[in-house]
Scaffold this active site. Structure first.
Site, PDB file in Angstrom:
ATOM      1  N   GLN A 286       2.719 -30.858 -29.437  1.00 46.45           N
ATOM      2  CA  GLN A 286       1.275 -30.739 -29.634  1.00 46.45           C
ATOM      3  C   GLN A 286       0.974 -30.093 -30.981  1.00 46.45           C
ATOM      4  O   GLN A 286       1.485 -29.008 -31.285  1.00 46.45           O
ATOM      5  CB  GLN A 286       0.650 -29.919 -28.508  1.00 46.45           C
ATOM      6  N   GLN A 308       0.886 -36.074 -31.847  1.00 42.60           N
ATOM      7  CA  GLN A 308       0.456 -35.680 -30.507  1.00 42.60           C
ATOM      8  C   GLN A 308      -0.724 -34.720 -30.591  1.00 42.60           C
ATOM      9  O   GLN A 308      -0.686 -33.734 -31.336  1.00 42.60           O
ATOM     10  CB  GLN A 308       1.602 -35.023 -29.735  1.00 42.60           C
ATOM     11  N   ASP A 309      -1.799 -35.027 -29.845  1.00 41.35           N
ATOM     12  CA  ASP A 309      -2.974 -34.141 -29.740  1.00 41.35           C
ATOM     13  C   ASP A 309      -3.710 -33.971 -31.073  1.00 41.35           C
ATOM     14  O   ASP A 309      -4.069 -32.855 -31.467  1.00 41.35           O
ATOM     15  CB  ASP A 309      -2.570 -32.762 -29.201  1.00 41.35           C
ATOM     16  N   ASP A 330      -1.664 -38.835 -26.455  1.00 42.52           N
ATOM     17  CA  ASP A 330      -2.884 -38.099 -26.064  1.00 42.52           C
ATOM     18  C   ASP A 330      -3.684 -37.659 -27.291  1.00 42.52           C
ATOM     19  O   ASP A 330      -4.181 -36.534 -27.359  1.00 42.52           O
ATOM     20  CB  ASP A 330      -2.524 -36.855 -25.234  1.00 42.52           C
ATOM     21  N   ARG A 397      -4.466 -41.563 -20.092  1.00 37.38           N
ATOM     22  CA  ARG A 397      -3.854 -41.080 -18.852  1.00 37.38           C
ATOM     23  C   ARG A 397      -4.597 -39.815 -18.433  1.00 37.38           C
ATOM     24  O   ARG A 397      -5.190 -39.117 -19.256  1.00 37.38           O
ATOM     25  CB  ARG A 397      -2.359 -40.808 -19.027  1.00 37.38           C
TER      26      ARG A 397
END
Length: 491
Positions: A286, A308-309, A330, A397
């Site tokens: 993250q 990520q993130d 994500d 998700r």
């Protein structure tokens, strides 16, 4: 009797009956009980923050201390939002109250998430929460706004700013609007964005009622910035020209919340013409480029670049127009009420061979939060294009139980897996989430082989899709005109 109508009657009954100060006024109607419940939640939040302060000496390592520091800050946010909701002098609609209460609850969940980032799951966490989450959840249930009518709760400008002062100057030149100029070559007032924000804080104090413009000239600024002031506009020379970049990550010792290159907390923020980066790389987990806690915030013609993130739409009401968002896992996530319109969403090549575009994190069924992606383009970033067949890319998700995300009138490229959506773990949230698709186009838009979850909806009714528009989902017709940023109110 009143407590029995809430989702969490036990702490409601216990605290209201064990403390005499809550028995001083009669409860004659629902609004009386709502105000009393707000006061109870605020009191318990203040006590929980005090408990958290005291626990600061008990953490055994730097990672635990980092998560603890987040919690202190997040409790500050929650207490402020509860006080604003409770304040009888604050002009607010029912939707405003639901937004602030939703954010207050999200903050506490984020506090816990910081410890989970570092694998800390001991009993101390339960002593920090002090039933506050349950008590805020009760207020959300009592204040619940009829679904699909959020945009109808328009009561004019809130009293925290004069409409005359809130109008952003209509100028094509950032320099002409600027109160402060940032330039690396020394031609401005400051050479770093951090110094400019600090100067603005000294100039304006804790509150400013009119727009304050910080112009950041072209250049690459390696720094981490937090903006707590209200009514700040941060404007650059354009995507790829003005770049603010950082490299904090969870594997580098920061929580997801604290990893942001730029964090925006003050309300009514506008970001325009800037590239925000987190260069930690896919291997470091993250790593947030921008985190937004700002209510009534706008990003226009900006780029968010990470893996990520990337874009943490943490809380409150947000709007993104003509922006580029790059990432892998994500990479649009959080629990704001956010609409992305005419944006380009680019999936990058992931080490795990699996991309998920969104991970919305609504934790309570009465939070008025979700991600609405309207009239956008979802395609592969250049490096992923040759490998699209080797990588599975999903629309989203469910990070949390009541995750809510809708794609509407958006071009979905061939990179989108036919199933469309990915489970988080087993059957978690598959019946409680809300995922929808409406009139999307492109080779990845067919819903013929989409997941068959109870919570998935192939939307065919325009009246249902309209719930997720700028007009209805974030009541944008009330506040976006003042920003001079273009928007489409309806479908």
């Amino acid at each position: 009797m009143w407590c029995s109508q809430t989702p969490h009657p036990e702490p409601c009954e216990y605290f209201l009956t064990h403390d005499p100060k809550y028995n001083t006024q009669p409860i004659n109607k629902k609004s009386d009980f709502f105000q009393l419940s707000l006061k109870l939640a605020l009191d318990r939040a203040i006590q929980a923050q005090a408990n958290t302060y005291r626990l600061g000496l008990k953490w055994g390592n730097e990672l635990e201390k980092a998560a603890w520091a987040d919690c202190i800050k997040l409790y500050d946010y929650t207490i402020k939002q509860l006080k604003t909701t409770l304040d009888t002098y604050t002009k607010r609609s029912q939707v405003d109250a639901q937004t602030w209460l939703s954010s207050a609850l999200t903050n506490l969940d984020t506090c816990r998430a910081g410890f989970i980032d570092f694998g800390v799951t001991n009993d101390i966490l339960s002593t920090m929460t002090n039933n506050v989450s349950s008590l805020i959840s009760n207020t959300l249930a009592m204040n619940k706004v009829p679904y699909g009518t959020w945009g109808k709760y328009k009561q004019g400008f809130p009293n925290w700013v004069s409409p005359g002062n809130w109008k952003l100057p209509q100028s094509t030149s950032p320099a002409a609007m600027a109160n402060i100029v940032v330039a690396q070559d020394g031609s401005g007032n400051y050479t770093t964005v951090v110094a400019a924000v600090a100067a603005a804080t000294k100039m304006l104090g804790n509150y400013n009622g009119s727009w304050f413009v910080i112009y950041v000239k072209a250049g690459t600024y390696e720094e981490n910035v937090e903006i707590n002031l209200h009514n700040i506009t941060l404007v650059g020379d354009g995507i790829g020209k003005t770049i603010i970049t950082g490299s904090r990550s969870v594997r580098g010792g920061y929580t997801t919340f604290a990893s942001a290159t730029v964090a925006v907390v003050g309300d009514r923020f506008i970001g325009q013409g800037i590239t925000f980066q987190n260069t930690a790389g896919a291997a470091n987990g993250q790593a947030v480029a921008v985190r937004v806690d700002s209510d009534l915030s706008v990003f226009y013609q900006c780029s968010f670049e990470g893996h990520q993130d990337t874009l943490y739409i943490h809380s409150q009401r947000q709007f993104y127009r003509e922006c580029d968002i790059y990432g892998t896992v994500d990479f649009i996530f959080g629990n704001a009420a956010a609409v992305l319109q005419k944006c380009n969403i680019y999936a990058r090549y992931p080490p795990s061979k699996e991309n998920t575009i969104t991970a919305q994190s609504r934790i309570d069924p009465n939070q008025n939060t979700g991600i609405s992606i309207h009239d956008c383009q979802v395609t592969a970033a250049p490096y992923l294009e040759p490998f699209v067949g080797l990588v599975k890319t999903y629309l989203g998700r469910p990070w949390k139980k009541y995750s809510r995300t809708v794609f509407m009138k958006t071009y979905l490229g061939s990179l989108i897996n036919p199933a469309g959506w990915l489970p988080w773990r087993g059957d978690f949230a598959l019946s409680t989430l809300y995922y929808g698709e409406y009139m999307n186009t492109g080779p990845g838009s067919s819903t013929a082989h989409r997941v068959n979850w109870t919570g998935y909806h192939d939307i065919t009714d325009a009246s249902v899709a309209s719930h997720y528009t700028v007009e209805n989902f974030i009541a944008g017709e009330l506040w976006l005109p003042a920003t001079n940023v273009p928007f489409t109110a309806g479908l």
